[in-house]
Design an enzyme around this catalytic site. Structure first.
Site, PDB file in Angstrom:
ATOM      1  CB  SER A 131      33.841  45.550  29.691  1.00  0.00           C
ATOM      2  OG  SER A 131      34.653  46.373  28.885  1.00  0.00           O
ATOM      3  CE1 TYR A 154      39.893  50.593  30.269  1.00  0.00           C
ATOM      4  CE2 TYR A 154      38.228  49.449  28.986  1.00  0.00           C
ATOM      5  CZ  TYR A 154      39.405  49.433  29.721  1.00  0.00           C
ATOM      6  OH  TYR A 154      40.084  48.261  29.900  1.00  0.00           O
ATOM      7  CB  THR A 180      39.494  51.009  34.070  1.00  0.00           C
ATOM      8  OG1 THR A 180      38.551  49.983  34.380  1.00  0.00           O
ATOM      9  CG2 THR A 180      40.827  50.376  33.714  1.00  0.00           C
ATOM     10  CE  LYS A 255      39.044  45.991  36.639  1.00  0.00           C
ATOM     11  NZ  LYS A 255      40.094  46.016  35.604  1.00  0.00           N
ATOM     12  CG  HIS A 279      43.886  46.034  32.728  1.00  0.00           C
ATOM     13  ND1 HIS A 279      43.296  47.279  32.704  1.00  0.00           N
ATOM     14  CD2 HIS A 279      43.294  45.350  31.720  1.00  0.00           C
ATOM     15  CE1 HIS A 279      42.409  47.345  31.723  1.00  0.00           C
ATOM     16  NE2 HIS A 279      42.394  46.178  31.110  1.00  0.00           N
TER      17      HIS A 279
HETATM   18  C1  FNR Z   1      40.348  42.533  30.940  1.00  0.00           C
HETATM   19  N1  FNR Z   1      40.300  43.512  31.912  1.00  0.00           N
HETATM   20  C2  FNR Z   1      39.515  44.628  31.721  1.00  0.00           C
HETATM   21  N2  FNR Z   1      39.478  45.598  32.663  1.00  0.00           N
HETATM   22  C3  FNR Z   1      38.694  46.685  32.495  1.00  0.00           C
HETATM   23  O1  FNR Z   1      38.664  47.536  33.371  1.00  0.00           O
HETATM   24  N3  FNR Z   1      37.931  46.801  31.361  1.00  0.00           N
HETATM   25  C4  FNR Z   1      37.923  45.891  30.375  1.00  0.00           C
HETATM   26  O2  FNR Z   1      37.236  46.025  29.375  1.00  0.00           O
HETATM   27  C5  FNR Z   1      38.766  44.764  30.535  1.00  0.00           C
HETATM   28  N4  FNR Z   1      38.840  43.805  29.555  1.00  0.00           N
HETATM   29  C6  FNR Z   1      39.605  42.683  29.750  1.00  0.00           C
HETATM   30  C7  FNR Z   1      39.630  41.704  28.771  1.00  0.00           C
HETATM   31  C8  FNR Z   1      40.349  40.532  28.991  1.00  0.00           C
HETATM   32  C9  FNR Z   1      40.338  39.466  27.955  1.00  0.00           C
HETATM   33  C10 FNR Z   1      41.088  40.372  30.183  1.00  0.00           C
HETATM   34  C11 FNR Z   1      41.855  39.107  30.444  1.00  0.00           C
HETATM   35  C12 FNR Z   1      41.088  41.362  31.139  1.00  0.00           C
HETATM   36  C13 FNR Z   1      40.963  43.304  33.221  1.00  0.00           C
HETATM   37  C14 FNR Z   1      40.012  42.558  34.173  1.00  0.00           C
HETATM   38  O3  FNR Z   1      38.959  43.389  34.576  1.00  0.00           O
HETATM   39  C15 FNR Z   1      40.737  42.071  35.427  1.00  0.00           C
HETATM   40  O4  FNR Z   1      41.448  43.136  35.988  1.00  0.00           O
HETATM   41  C16 FNR Z   1      41.691  40.910  35.152  1.00  0.00           C
HETATM   42  O5  FNR Z   1      41.197  40.077  34.130  1.00  0.00           O
HETATM   43  C17 FNR Z   1      41.889  40.060  36.394  1.00  0.00           C
HETATM   44  O6  FNR Z   1      42.845  39.083  36.182  1.00  0.00           O
HETATM   45  P1  FNR Z   1      42.524  37.559  35.800  1.00  0.00           P
HETATM   46  O7  FNR Z   1      41.411  37.077  36.713  1.00  0.00           O
HETATM   47  O8  FNR Z   1      42.144  37.539  34.369  1.00  0.00           O
HETATM   48  O9  FNR Z   1      43.829  36.887  36.071  1.00  0.00           O
END
Ligand code: FNR
Length: 411
Positions: A131, A154, A180, A255, A279
Site C-alpha cells: 500500500s 493513491y 486505486t 484497481k 475496496h
Molecule cells: C484495504 N484496501 C486498500 N486498498 C488500497 O488500494 N490501498 C490501501 O491502502 C488499502 N488499505 C486497506 C486496509 C484495510 C484494513 C482493508 C480491509 C482494505 C482494500 C484492499 O486492497 C482490498 O480491495 C480488499 O481488502 C479486499 O477485500 P477483503 O479480502 O478484505 O474482503
C-alpha cells in the site's frame, strides 16, 4: 506471565489461559478463524479499522454471501493425481492464482508489518501488493529479499511526491502499479468515526517520511477520513491514467472497476490489467459483491487484458469460482492483517498455505488438473438458465447462510 483471556470463537465465549492461545493457533483450520483471534488480541480501534465496511456494511456481507450462491458442476473420473496451480501474471510466474491485496498500516497488527507479509508472500511464491499507506517503505520491503511485488498508488494533490514515490518503487524492484481509483473520498466507516481512528503515534506513513505531505492528525472524526480529504486528489480522472504512463514504464492495473463501461475505458486508457474491487466494501455501500460484477467486466475486457478480483475471498472454493467466471487470479485483503496480528509472518504463511490447499482440493474434486481446465461450465449461478435458477432457489431456501435472505433478487 500466565493470564486469563476471553476468546469469542464461532459465537461462543471461552475463558482461557494466555498460553493456551498457542494451542488455538496450531488448531486453526481455515482463514476466517484468524479474525476471531485477532479481535481478542488487537486494541478495539485497530481491529475495527481492519474489519469495518462502509455505512450499513451491506456490501461487506454480500462480498461473502455472493460466493455462497454460486454452486459447482464438478466433473468426475478425470485422473486428478497431478494438479498444477501455477500461472503467469503480467509475465511473472507464480505458484498459484492467489495474491496479496494492499492493506494499509500493517504494523498496527504486528511490529514486522509489511516486511513479514512480503517474506510470507515470497515464501509462497506469490505476489504481494504494498500500500501507499504502508508503515514500511518500498525500500524496507524490497530489502526483505527477492519476491515479485506490486506497488499500490493513491494519487495525491502533490503530483511531484507521487512521481518520486513511483520512481522509488520502480528502483526498489516493484513490478507493477496498482492504481486505486475508487477513493476520491474515504467511504464512511462508522466505527472509525466513533473511535476517532488515527495512526498510533509510534507509526508513520513510511513512504512519505521526509516528503512534504501532511500527516494524519487526531480529529473529532476519523483521522484517516480527514487525511484523505486533505491529501487525496479528488479530481482524479481517466487522463491521469495516461499521466501515470508518462512517469513510469511499469504496467498499470486499475484497481476498483465494477462495470463493463469502466473496464472498456480502462483498456482504452492503457491499463495492463483490471482489478474488480469494491475496496473490501469500505467505500460505496450497496455496490454489488465483486464476484457478481466480475463476469460483466470479463466480457467487456474480451481477453485484451487480464481481469483480477478481490473482496471476500476466504476459501479455495471462492478462488475457483472467480476463475470459473473468468478472473486470472484473486487478491486477499483482511486475512493478512488478521493473521499477522495473531502470528506474524507464520500467520500470513499459513493463510496462503490454507487457501492453496483448499484451492488444490477444489480443483481435484471438480476434475480440473490445470487452471486452463477451469471453465464456466464448472459452476452454476442464479443468472444462468431457468432450470438452474429453480434448483438454486430450492437450495437457497434450505441454506442457513442465505435462506430467507430478502436482499437479493433473481434477474
Ligand atoms: C484495504 N484496501 C486498500 N486498498 C488500497 O488500494 N490501498 C490501501 O491502502 C488499502 N488499505 C486497506 C486496509 C484495510 C484494513 C482493508 C480491509 C482494505 C482494500 C484492499 O486492497 C482490498 O480491495 C480488499 O481488502 C479486499 O477485500 P477483503 O479480502 O478484505 O474482503
Amino acid at each position: 506471565m500466565r493470564s486469563i483471556v476471553t476468546i469469542n470463537y464461532l459465537g461462543n465465549s471461552f475463558k482461557l489461559f494466555s498460553d493456551s492461545i498457542m494451542t488455538y493457533i496450531s488448531e486453526i483450520t481455515n482463514v476466517m478463524e484468524y479474525e476471531a483471534l485477532a479481535k481478542e488480541k488487537l486494541p478495539k480501534m485497530v481491529y475495527d479499522y481492519y474489519a469495518s465496511g462502509a455505512e450499513d456494511q451491506w456490501t461487506l456481507q454480500e462480498n461473502r454471501n455472493a460466493f455462497s450462491r454460486i454452486l459447482f458442476r464438478p466433473r468426475i473420473l478425470r485422473d486428478v493425481s497431478k494438479i498444477d496451480m501455477t500461472t503467469t501474471v503480467l509475465g511473472f510466474n507464480i505458484s498459484m492464482p492467489i495474491m496479496i491485496a494492499p492493506t494499509a498500516f500493517q504494523k498496527m497488527a504486528h511490529p514486522e508489518g509489511e516486511c513479514a507479509t512480503a517474506r510470507a508472500a515470497s515464501a509462497a511464491g506469490t505476489i504481494m501488493t504494498l500500500s501507499s499507506w504502508a508503515t514500511s517503505s518500498v525500500e524496507e520491503v524490497s530489502s526483505t529479499g527477492p519476491g515479485i511485488r506490486f506497488f499500490q498508488l493513491y494519487v495525491t494533490k502533490h503530483r511531484n511526491v507521487d512521481a518520486q514515490l513511483v520512481k522509488r518503487a520502480e528502483r526498489a524492484g516493484f513490478k507493477a502499479i496498482a492504481l486505486t481509483v475508487d477513493t476520491p473520498r474515504l467511504g464512511r466507516r462508522e466505527a472509525d468515526i466513533k473511535n476517532r481512528f488515527v495512526l498510533p503515534p509510534h507509526l508513520t506513513l513510511k513512504n512519505y517520511e521526509g516528503l512534504y505531505i501532511g500527516k494524519m492528525d487526531k480529529t473529532d472524526d476519523s483521522g484517516l477520513a480527514s487525511y484523505v480529504a486533505n491529501q487525496i486528489d479528488r479530481s482524479l480522472n481517466w487522463k491521469d491514467v495516461k499521466w501515470l504512463q508518462t512517469i513510469t514504464s511499469l504496467p498499470i492495473l486499475v484497481k476498483g472497476v465494477l462495470t463493463a463501461e469502466d473496464a472498456s475505458l480502462a483498456i482504452q486508457y492503457g491499463a495492463a490489467g483490471i482489478i474488480v474491487s469494491n475496496h473490501g466494501a469500505r467505500q460505496l455501500d450497496y455496490v454489488p459483491a465483486t464476484v457478481m460484477a466480475l463476469e460483466e467486466v470479463v466480457q467487456a475486457a474480451k481477453g485484451r487484458v487480464p481481469v483480477f478480483l478481490d473482496g471476500g475471498v476466504r476459501r479455495g472454493t471462492d478462488v475457483f469460482k472467480a476463475l470459473a467466471l473468468g478472473a486470472s487470479g484473486v487478491f486477499v485483503g483482511r486475512p493478512v492483517p488478521f493473521s499477522l496480528a495473531v502470528d506474524g509472518e507464520a500467520g500470513v504463511r499459513k493463510v496462503l498455505q490454507m487457501l492453496r490447499d483448499e484451492f488444490e482440493l477444489t480443483m481435484a474434486l471438480s476434475g480440473c488438473r490445470s487452471l486452463k481446465e477451469i471453465t464456466r461450465n464448472h459452476i452454476v449461478t442464479h443468472w444462468d438458465t431457468p432450470g438452474a435458477v429453480a434448483r438454486l432457489i430450492f437450495i437457497l431456501e434450505l441454506s442457513p447462510l442465505t435462506g430467507n435472505n430478502q436482499n437479493w433478487q433473481l434477474t
